[in-house]
Design an enzyme around this catalytic site. Structure first.
Site, PDB file in Angstrom:
ATOM      1  N   HIS A 234     -11.169  13.087  -2.127  1.00 54.77           N
ATOM      2  CA  HIS A 234     -12.350  13.774  -1.568  1.00 54.77           C
ATOM      3  C   HIS A 234     -12.318  15.209  -2.067  1.00 54.77           C
ATOM      4  CE1 HIS A 234     -15.069  14.457   2.214  1.00 54.77           C
ATOM      5  NE2 HIS A 234     -15.637  14.852   1.093  1.00 54.77           N
ATOM      6  N   ASP A 235     -13.016  15.458  -3.176  1.00 54.82           N
ATOM      7  CA  ASP A 235     -13.012  16.788  -3.795  1.00 54.82           C
ATOM      8  C   ASP A 235     -14.234  16.846  -4.710  1.00 54.82           C
ATOM      9  OD1 ASP A 235     -12.210  19.328  -4.808  1.00 54.82           O
ATOM     10  OD2 ASP A 235     -10.105  18.753  -4.658  1.00 54.82           O
ATOM     11  N   ILE A 236     -14.336  17.894  -5.498  1.00 51.77           N
ATOM     12  CA  ILE A 236     -15.436  17.964  -6.450  1.00 51.77           C
ATOM     13  C   ILE A 236     -15.261  16.838  -7.476  1.00 51.77           C
ATOM     14  CG2 ILE A 236     -15.742  20.435  -6.117  1.00 51.77           C
ATOM     15  CD1 ILE A 236     -14.300  20.861  -8.800  1.00 51.77           C
ATOM     16  N   PRO A 237     -16.352  16.352  -8.070  1.00 54.27           N
ATOM     17  CA  PRO A 237     -16.245  15.210  -8.981  1.00 54.27           C
ATOM     18  C   PRO A 237     -15.231  15.390 -10.103  1.00 54.27           C
ATOM     19  CG  PRO A 237     -18.537  15.548  -8.395  1.00 54.27           C
ATOM     20  CD  PRO A 237     -17.774  16.697  -7.795  1.00 54.27           C
TER      21      PRO A 237
ATOM     22  N   ASP B 247      -3.594   4.494  -1.796  1.00 56.44           N
ATOM     23  CA  ASP B 247      -4.617   4.873  -0.817  1.00 56.44           C
ATOM     24  C   ASP B 247      -4.538   6.371  -0.549  1.00 56.44           C
ATOM     25  OD1 ASP B 247      -6.555   4.780   1.164  1.00 56.44           O
ATOM     26  OD2 ASP B 247      -5.144   4.127   2.717  1.00 56.44           O
TER      27      ASP B 247
ATOM     28  N   LYS C 223      -7.427   8.387  -0.744  1.00 53.98           N
ATOM     29  CA  LYS C 223      -8.711   8.816  -0.184  1.00 53.98           C
ATOM     30  C   LYS C 223      -9.222  10.093  -0.857  1.00 53.98           C
ATOM     31  CE  LYS C 223      -7.705   6.746   4.327  1.00 53.98           C
ATOM     32  NZ  LYS C 223      -6.328   6.294   4.055  1.00 53.98           N
TER      33      LYS C 223
ATOM     34  N   GLY D  79       0.650  -2.291   8.616  1.00 54.03           N
ATOM     35  CA  GLY D  79       1.831  -1.484   8.371  1.00 54.03           C
ATOM     36  C   GLY D  79       2.870  -1.628   9.451  1.00 54.03           C
ATOM     37  N   ARG D  80       2.756  -0.821  10.497  1.00 55.67           N
ATOM     38  CA  ARG D  80       3.808  -0.711  11.500  1.00 55.67           C
ATOM     39  C   ARG D  80       4.207  -2.022  12.173  1.00 55.67           C
ATOM     40  NH1 ARG D  80       0.980   4.596  13.967  1.00 55.67           N
ATOM     41  NH2 ARG D  80      -0.747   3.612  12.841  1.00 55.67           N
TER      42      ARG D  80
ATOM     43  N   THR E 248     -10.513   3.980  10.743  1.00 54.59           N
ATOM     44  CA  THR E 248     -10.352   3.114  11.918  1.00 54.59           C
ATOM     45  C   THR E 248      -9.762   3.855  13.112  1.00 54.59           C
ATOM     46  OG1 THR E 248      -8.272   2.338  10.945  1.00 54.59           O
ATOM     47  CG2 THR E 248     -10.218   0.952  10.648  1.00 54.59           C
TER      48      THR E 248
ATOM     49  N   ARG F 154      -4.073  -5.634  13.812  1.00 54.59           N
ATOM     50  CA  ARG F 154      -2.875  -5.741  14.633  1.00 54.59           C
ATOM     51  C   ARG F 154      -2.731  -7.177  15.146  1.00 54.59           C
ATOM     52  NH1 ARG F 154      -2.017  -1.519  12.699  1.00 54.59           N
ATOM     53  NH2 ARG F 154      -1.455   0.476  13.651  1.00 54.59           N
TER      54      ARG F 154
ATOM     55  N   LYS G  50       0.840  -1.196   0.000  1.00 55.74           N
ATOM     56  CA  LYS G  50       0.000   0.000   0.000  1.00 55.74           C
ATOM     57  C   LYS G  50       0.871   1.240   0.000  1.00 55.74           C
ATOM     58  CE  LYS G  50      -2.093   1.805   3.708  1.00 55.74           C
ATOM     59  NZ  LYS G  50      -1.989   3.298   3.687  1.00 55.74           N
TER      60      LYS G  50
END
Length: 246
Positions: A57-60, A53, A55, A205-206, A115, A176, A26
């Site tokens: 999130h804005d105008i189309p 990844d 995410k 990840g971590r 999450t 986890r 990722k």
């Protein structure tokens, strides 16, 4: 899916270490904003499927272009925020389709509730609803907009599998191994719990990338999943027929 939330040299070091063992990596904001599309191409050359990844999130219009650009770089999977509306989600899918190559288009999934958030965090931004209820609302919206699946915590995975059927991607971060530090995650479960509840993919990840021996940590998690099967899915439904969602 191993989350490479680090700088470029370390990300490539980890990727070379995991090549042939892990299938997915990722690339999140930390790495992508520093290196851009080149890091996706480098990871593809090492043989990985790459989950970008960001995410959206804005105008189309902006989201359509962003999805097209990320898919053209080689991303196999993209994320857009479910809170951005059905029109925005549909634009993300359209953008990914415009960059489709011989192997098809990048798949696009909708982020429901992060999450790192719990009911108090939702209330602080004006959402007066249980987390599970808000996740389901956004999942229905996403499915109606033609998304290939969603991102949710393992706690909602079983209901999402029942709701969306066997073919939907249900990607669960907040995973986890037993005894690992939670970090900034609120709704967490072990890898085996996430898969048994219906996740198609888990993101870690971590606990791997910050382990003294990342390859050993990855192998230990993989071994813990041997024989684990997902929960029984519901019937497959057409993405444009939300009346069938249960």
């Amino acid at each position: 899916m191993v989350a490479l939330d680090c700088e470029r040299d370390r990300a490539l070091e980890l990727a070379r270490m995991l090549a042939g063992r892990a299938r997915w990596v990722k690339v999140g904001m930390t790495l992508y904003y520093a290196e851009g599309p080149a890091i996706v191409r480098a990871l593809k050359e090492l043989g990985f499927d790459v989950f970008v990844d960001l995410k959206f999130h804005d105008i189309p219009h902006q989201v359509e272009g962003a999805a097209r650009a990320a898919a053209a770089a080689g991303a196999d999977l993209l994320t857009a925020h479910g809170l951005g509306s059905a029109a925005m989600l549909a634009a993300a899918r359209a953008g990914a389709g415009q960059a489709a190559g011989p192997g098809g288009r990048a798949r696009v999934i909708a982020v429901t509730i992060l999450t790192s958030m719990d009911v108090d965090a939702l209330a602080s931004i004006g959402v007066d609803a249980p987390v599970e209820q808000e996740v389901e609302r956004l999942a229905r919206l996403a499915f109606g907009a033609g998304m290939d699946g969603i991102v949710c915590s393992p706690f909602e995975a079983a209901r999402m599998r029942e709701l969306m059927g066997p073919d939907a991607l249900i990607v669960c971060p907040g995973v986890r191994p037993a005894g690992a530090a939670r970090g900034d995650q609120c709704r967490v479960a072990t890898p085996a719990e996430a898969l048994s509840r219906g996740a198609s993919h888990i993101v870690i990840g971590r606990p791997i990338t910050e382990a003294p021996d990342p390859l050993a940590a990855f192998d230990e998690i993989a071994t813990s999943l041997e024989g684990v099967t997902g929960s029984a899915p519901g019937p497959a439904i057409a993405a444009d027929d939300t009346s069938q969602l249960r």
